[in-house]
Design a protein around this motif. Structure first.
Motif, PDB file in Angstrom:
ATOM      1  N   LYS A 177      51.082  14.342  64.578  1.00 27.65           N
ATOM      2  CA  LYS A 177      50.525  13.831  65.842  1.00 27.65           C
ATOM      3  C   LYS A 177      51.486  12.858  66.527  1.00 27.65           C
ATOM      4  CE  LYS A 177      46.560  15.879  65.284  1.00 27.65           C
ATOM      5  NZ  LYS A 177      46.562  17.246  65.734  1.00 27.65           N
ATOM      6  N   ASP A 178      52.465  12.361  65.772  1.00 28.66           N
ATOM      7  CA  ASP A 178      53.350  11.353  66.368  1.00 28.66           C
ATOM      8  C   ASP A 178      54.655  11.926  66.910  1.00 28.66           C
ATOM      9  OD1 ASP A 178      54.147  11.885  63.780  1.00 28.66           O
ATOM     10  OD2 ASP A 178      54.249   9.798  63.157  1.00 28.66           O
ATOM     11  N   ILE A 179      54.767  13.246  66.957  1.00 29.32           N
ATOM     12  CA  ILE A 179      55.934  13.872  67.591  1.00 29.32           C
ATOM     13  C   ILE A 179      55.463  14.493  68.906  1.00 29.32           C
ATOM     14  CG2 ILE A 179      57.784  15.575  67.380  1.00 29.32           C
ATOM     15  CD1 ILE A 179      57.518  15.336  64.324  1.00 29.32           C
ATOM     16  N   ASP A 180      55.889  13.898  69.984  1.00 30.54           N
ATOM     17  CA  ASP A 180      55.477  14.368  71.309  1.00 30.54           C
ATOM     18  C   ASP A 180      56.735  14.534  72.161  1.00 30.54           C
ATOM     19  OD1 ASP A 180      53.956  15.056  73.528  1.00 30.54           O
ATOM     20  OD2 ASP A 180      53.770  12.967  74.174  1.00 30.54           O
ATOM     21  N   VAL A 181      57.280  15.739  72.143  1.00 28.60           N
ATOM     22  CA  VAL A 181      58.539  15.981  72.829  1.00 28.60           C
ATOM     23  C   VAL A 181      58.555  17.416  73.352  1.00 28.60           C
ATOM     24  CG1 VAL A 181      59.724  16.642  70.696  1.00 28.60           C
ATOM     25  CG2 VAL A 181      61.038  15.709  72.575  1.00 28.60           C
ATOM     26  N   SER A 182      59.233  17.628  74.467  1.00 28.79           N
ATOM     27  CA  SER A 182      59.429  18.977  75.003  1.00 28.79           C
ATOM     28  C   SER A 182      60.802  19.469  74.548  1.00 28.79           C
ATOM     29  CB  SER A 182      59.376  18.963  76.531  1.00 28.79           C
ATOM     30  OG  SER A 182      58.083  18.645  76.960  1.00 28.79           O
ATOM     31  N   LEU A 183      60.840  20.712  74.100  1.00 30.28           N
ATOM     32  CA  LEU A 183      62.071  21.259  73.515  1.00 30.28           C
ATOM     33  C   LEU A 183      62.356  22.645  74.074  1.00 30.28           C
ATOM     34  CD1 LEU A 183      60.766  20.316  70.033  1.00 30.28           C
ATOM     35  CD2 LEU A 183      62.815  19.289  70.991  1.00 30.28           C
ATOM     36  N   GLU A 238      62.896  28.162  78.228  1.00 31.89           N
ATOM     37  CA  GLU A 238      61.867  27.294  78.793  1.00 31.89           C
ATOM     38  C   GLU A 238      61.585  26.134  77.837  1.00 31.89           C
ATOM     39  OE1 GLU A 238      57.121  27.722  79.876  1.00 31.89           O
ATOM     40  OE2 GLU A 238      58.342  29.534  79.677  1.00 31.89           O
ATOM     41  N   GLU A 239      61.327  24.974  78.413  1.00 33.90           N
ATOM     42  CA  GLU A 239      60.921  23.828  77.583  1.00 33.90           C
ATOM     43  C   GLU A 239      59.441  23.979  77.257  1.00 33.90           C
ATOM     44  OE1 GLU A 239      61.938  19.804  78.533  1.00 33.90           O
ATOM     45  OE2 GLU A 239      63.802  20.432  79.504  1.00 33.90           O
ATOM     46  N   LYS A 240      59.137  23.798  75.979  1.00 35.37           N
ATOM     47  CA  LYS A 240      57.742  23.902  75.532  1.00 35.37           C
ATOM     48  C   LYS A 240      57.415  22.687  74.674  1.00 35.37           C
ATOM     49  CE  LYS A 240      57.537  28.891  75.789  1.00 35.37           C
ATOM     50  NZ  LYS A 240      57.274  30.141  75.122  1.00 35.37           N
ATOM     51  N   ASN A 260      57.032  29.083  67.324  1.00 35.32           N
ATOM     52  CA  ASN A 260      58.088  30.061  67.592  1.00 35.32           C
ATOM     53  C   ASN A 260      59.188  29.999  66.530  1.00 35.32           C
ATOM     54  OD1 ASN A 260      56.636  30.701  69.872  1.00 35.32           O
ATOM     55  ND2 ASN A 260      58.385  30.594  71.242  1.00 35.32           N
ATOM     56  N   PHE A 261      59.527  28.795  66.111  1.00 36.06           N
ATOM     57  CA  PHE A 261      60.548  28.604  65.077  1.00 36.06           C
ATOM     58  C   PHE A 261      60.134  29.346  63.804  1.00 36.06           C
ATOM     59  CE2 PHE A 261      63.477  24.965  63.319  1.00 36.06           C
ATOM     60  CZ  PHE A 261      64.364  25.904  62.841  1.00 36.06           C
ATOM     61  N   VAL A 262      58.885  29.184  63.398  1.00 37.84           N
ATOM     62  CA  VAL A 262      58.366  29.843  62.198  1.00 37.84           C
ATOM     63  C   VAL A 262      58.443  31.361  62.362  1.00 37.84           C
ATOM     64  CG1 VAL A 262      56.265  30.284  60.848  1.00 37.84           C
ATOM     65  CG2 VAL A 262      56.895  27.937  61.438  1.00 37.84           C
ATOM     66  N   LYS A 263      58.032  31.879  63.509  1.00 36.80           N
ATOM     67  CA  LYS A 263      58.060  33.330  63.740  1.00 36.80           C
ATOM     68  C   LYS A 263      59.482  33.881  63.683  1.00 36.80           C
ATOM     69  CE  LYS A 263      53.934  33.501  66.628  1.00 36.80           C
ATOM     70  NZ  LYS A 263      53.431  33.614  68.008  1.00 36.80           N
ATOM     71  N   VAL A 264      60.436  33.160  64.259  1.00 32.88           N
ATOM     72  CA  VAL A 264      61.824  33.609  64.259  1.00 32.88           C
ATOM     73  C   VAL A 264      62.378  33.625  62.835  1.00 32.88           C
ATOM     74  CG1 VAL A 264      64.157  32.990  64.988  1.00 32.88           C
ATOM     75  CG2 VAL A 264      62.305  32.996  66.650  1.00 32.88           C
ATOM     76  N   ILE A 265      62.060  32.609  62.052  1.00 30.24           N
ATOM     77  CA  ILE A 265      62.528  32.564  60.655  1.00 30.24           C
ATOM     78  C   ILE A 265      61.893  33.703  59.856  1.00 30.24           C
ATOM     79  CG2 ILE A 265      62.379  31.279  58.491  1.00 30.24           C
ATOM     80  CD1 ILE A 265      62.852  28.744  60.085  1.00 30.24           C
ATOM     81  N   GLN A 266      60.613  33.922  60.037  1.00 31.98           N
ATOM     82  CA  GLN A 266      59.941  35.000  59.313  1.00 31.98           C
ATOM     83  C   GLN A 266      60.553  36.353  59.672  1.00 31.98           C
ATOM     84  OE1 GLN A 266      55.891  34.139  60.438  1.00 31.98           O
ATOM     85  NE2 GLN A 266      55.522  32.934  58.582  1.00 31.98           N
ATOM     86  N   ARG A 267      60.905  36.520  60.918  1.00 27.43           N
ATOM     87  CA  ARG A 267      61.545  37.773  61.359  1.00 27.43           C
ATOM     88  C   ARG A 267      62.922  37.922  60.689  1.00 27.43           C
ATOM     89  NH1 ARG A 267      62.925  38.961  67.658  1.00 27.43           N
ATOM     90  NH2 ARG A 267      64.991  39.724  67.189  1.00 27.43           N
ATOM     91  N   ASP A 268      63.635  36.815  60.565  1.00 27.00           N
ATOM     92  CA  ASP A 268      64.958  36.834  59.943  1.00 27.00           C
ATOM     93  C   ASP A 268      64.867  37.115  58.447  1.00 27.00           C
ATOM     94  OD1 ASP A 268      67.870  36.321  60.420  1.00 27.00           O
ATOM     95  OD2 ASP A 268      67.532  34.793  58.896  1.00 27.00           O
TER      96      ASP A 268
END
Length: 163
Positions: free
Chosen positions: A65-71, A143-145, A153-161
């Motif tokens: 909850k304490d990470i609030d950033v657009s990436l 796009e910044e999300k 998305n990071f998890v999905k990309v790693i799982q695909r890899d």
């Protein structure tokens, strides 16, 4: 008295097993060494995803909850030829999360640091093998999300890899 008798019976059964025809190679020292090496050698990385540790850390930070950033967040449906560049973008963006965590003293700073460190080490070991095609975007072109979508998305990309 009973315990001693059971011990003797067990020793006799082991003696008979080792003297049986199929266990003859185990009678000498080399046979025992080979047996133990085959039985206890850890699984090689061939059947193991190199990003397993990163996935574990992503699971830990995804509810933070304490990470609030657009990436800048790469799409999960990018061309397979861009996979390595997409992974690099995700790992580069973890640096932004690290900076955010340093400023806010996040509870999951160590997990984010582990993600960045593991990604960096892996990329150092394996030099960039994919060539940048016209289809591949630069990190800043995505796009910044928000943090939650980024981690998903990071998890999905790693799982695909890892497939």
């Amino acid at each position: 008295q009973k315990t001693h008798l059971k011990s003797v019976c067990l020793q006799y059964q082991l003696y008979r097993l080792l003297n049986s025809h199929c266990f003859c190679p185990l009678k000498n020292g080399m046979g025992l060494i080979i047996f133990f090496l085959c039985a206890y050698v850890p699984k090689t990385e061939a059947g193991h995803c190199k990003w397993a540790g990163v996935l574990k850390d992503l699971e830990r930070i995804k509810t933070s909850k304490d990470i609030d950033v657009s990436l800048y967040t790469a799409n999960t449906d990018e061309d397979v030829k861009c996979q390595e560049l997409v992974m690099r973008c995700f790992f580069l963006e973890t640096e932004v999360i690290i900076q955010e965590c340093r400023l806010k003293n996040c509870s999951r700073t160590q997990d984010v640091w582990n993600i960045w460190k593991n990604g960096n080490e892996s990329f150092k070991k394996n030099k960039l093998t994919s060539t940048k095609s016209e289809k591949c975007k630069e990190c800043e072109e995505y796009e910044e999300k928000n943090f939650t979508e980024f981690v998903q998305n990071f998890v999905k990309v790693i799982q695909r890899d890892c497939k």
